[in-house]
Design an enzyme around this catalytic site. Sequence first.
Site, PDB file in Angstrom:
ATOM      1  N   LYS A 100       0.810  -1.217   0.000  1.00 49.95           N
ATOM      2  CA  LYS A 100       0.000   0.000   0.000  1.00 49.95           C
ATOM      3  C   LYS A 100       0.844   1.268   0.000  1.00 49.95           C
ATOM      4  O   LYS A 100       0.374   2.320  -0.391  1.00 49.95           O
ATOM      5  CB  LYS A 100      -0.976  -0.031   1.162  1.00 49.95           C
ATOM      6  CG  LYS A 100      -2.040  -1.129   0.939  1.00 49.95           C
ATOM      7  CD  LYS A 100      -3.104  -1.139   1.980  1.00 49.95           C
ATOM      8  CE  LYS A 100      -4.223  -2.100   1.620  1.00 49.95           C
ATOM      9  NZ  LYS A 100      -3.832  -3.521   1.816  1.00 49.95           N
TER      10      LYS A 100
HETATM   11  C1  LIG Z   1      -4.526  -4.567   1.304  1.00 41.59           C
HETATM   12  C2  LIG Z   1      -3.838  -5.865   1.260  1.00 41.59           C
HETATM   13  C3  LIG Z   1      -4.275  -6.897   0.414  1.00 41.59           C
HETATM   14  C4  LIG Z   1      -5.508  -6.776  -0.439  1.00 41.59           C
HETATM   15  O1  LIG Z   1      -5.388  -5.853  -1.487  1.00 41.59           O
HETATM   16  P1  LIG Z   1      -6.682  -5.299  -2.245  1.00 41.59           P
HETATM   17  O2  LIG Z   1      -6.201  -4.242  -3.162  1.00 41.59           O
HETATM   18  O3  LIG Z   1      -7.604  -4.767  -1.184  1.00 41.59           O
HETATM   19  O4  LIG Z   1      -7.290  -6.460  -2.956  1.00 41.59           O
HETATM   20  C5  LIG Z   1      -3.525  -8.061   0.398  1.00 41.59           C
HETATM   21  N1  LIG Z   1      -2.435  -8.221   1.163  1.00 41.59           N
HETATM   22  C6  LIG Z   1      -1.997  -7.256   2.004  1.00 41.59           C
HETATM   23  C7  LIG Z   1      -0.798  -7.509   2.843  1.00 41.59           C
HETATM   24  C8  LIG Z   1      -2.677  -6.050   2.076  1.00 41.59           C
HETATM   25  O5  LIG Z   1      -2.238  -5.086   2.901  1.00 41.59           O
END
Ligand SMILES: *Cc1c(COP(=O)(O)O)cnc(C)c1O
Length: 466
Positions: A112
């Site tokens: 993220k």
């Molecule tokens: C947010 C997240 C996901 C999921 O991603 P999306 O874009 O919501 O599908 C998977 N793994 C981790 C470690 C995350 O932080």
Amino acid sequence: MRYISTRGAAPALGFEDVLLTGLATDGGLYVPESLPHFSLEEIRSWRGLPYSELAFNVMYPFVEDAIPAADFRTMLEETYEVFAHDAVAPLVQLNSNEWVLELFRGPTLAFKDFALQLLGRLLDYVLEKRKQHVVIMGATSGDTGSAAIEGCRRCKHVDIFILHPHERVSEVQRRQMTTVTGDNIHNIAVRGNFDDCQRMVKASFNDQSFLGGKTQLAAVNSINWARIMAQIVYYFHASLALGGPDRSMAFSVPTGNFGDIFAGYLARQMGLPISQLVIATNRNDILHRFMSGNRYEQHQLEHTLTPSMDIMVSSNFERLLFDLYGRDGAAVKSLLEEAQTGPVSIDDYRWKHVRKLFDSDAVSDEATCDTIREIYERNEYLLDPHTAIGVRAARNCRRDQSVPMITLGTAHPAKFPDAIRQSGVTVEPALPKHMHDLFEREERYTVLNDDIHAVHGFMLEHWKHA
Ligand SMILES: *Cc1c(COP(=O)(O)O)cnc(C)c1O
């Protein structure tokens, strides 16, 4: 570039407004009216570029009406400089033609950071220009909150309130949010689960009157278009590193809200040869049930070893449905309204169409642990549980051994030591150097009841009235 709503009844907006808006006024999500398309020749010419320059080439068409090229370049250089690896998103090989794309070298150790480090800079840039202030309000099951806080902590024109479910995020995740200092950062632990947090955030966006007209809310969850946009880049980056665009790639994506994998779908629409996208879920498997049986139905939320994927309904799936329905917003609206009340199916030909590109798998906690252990024993490489789900699903769904299969490594294993321990691996995943003192840093957060009035009261008291 104009942006339109997936439900077809909200005004089209330019990039600046899309950046500052959450949901569209008709309840839909914003998507570009049309996508840029790159030729193979053009994509090939990007081979070997530093990450931030590749990012510029991929993203500039989306922002060009709002940001001069030189400013955007500088912003991207600053954004990706903070990553603790010179390749920004390095690839690690697990087996012949099988790879993990490490997206966890940013400040909060999850993918993220790629989007939220940029989003903070974009917001401050646009707000400075407009002489405006916003309050970011978001709910997090873990990774979004810390990445958003890190991304916005230097923002002059932003206050940020992050709600997390009290005692339901890992200690590393909580500390990453609550130890960041800054008078514009406010952490709220809600006595409830992630969906309770999410519900209060949604209600606040729908009725912002509690702010008294002094500021407005902005969203940092993956309904914000800018986040999706930033995630398109690393699909190009990985492909170019492995011989693309002259060969096609397969990606397996640990999926919650469907934002990350939707970015992969967009990369393909923009010209990158991708032959398969694997939706990897945990037991919260609405998307897997839909992909395997054309039945879209909400079940109760389950708590798993992969909290960042503990989501009942994946909001960004709506963006894919919009394309699947020939961009007919009214049809998307009626389908999703029907889905509120019970299971829905889509036309068989549309379902078959979506399955040409997408496969899916749902991975249990047990299989997640098995995968962490197997890969550690075989490769001496530690997967975080989310990435492990991706690797497992990649292996189960693989169509063609000659096509490189790339699993997105969404988090660093040190974020989830309990899952590692549970898998039977006896090494402790170490925190990277820049976080070694995380457990000594002072925490700051407020515990509140699952009560929207309490949350609003806290917000009014604490945002620095600009
Ligand atoms: C947010 C997240 C996901 C999921 O991603 P999306 O874009 O919501 O599908 C998977 N793994 C981790 C470690 C995350 O932080």
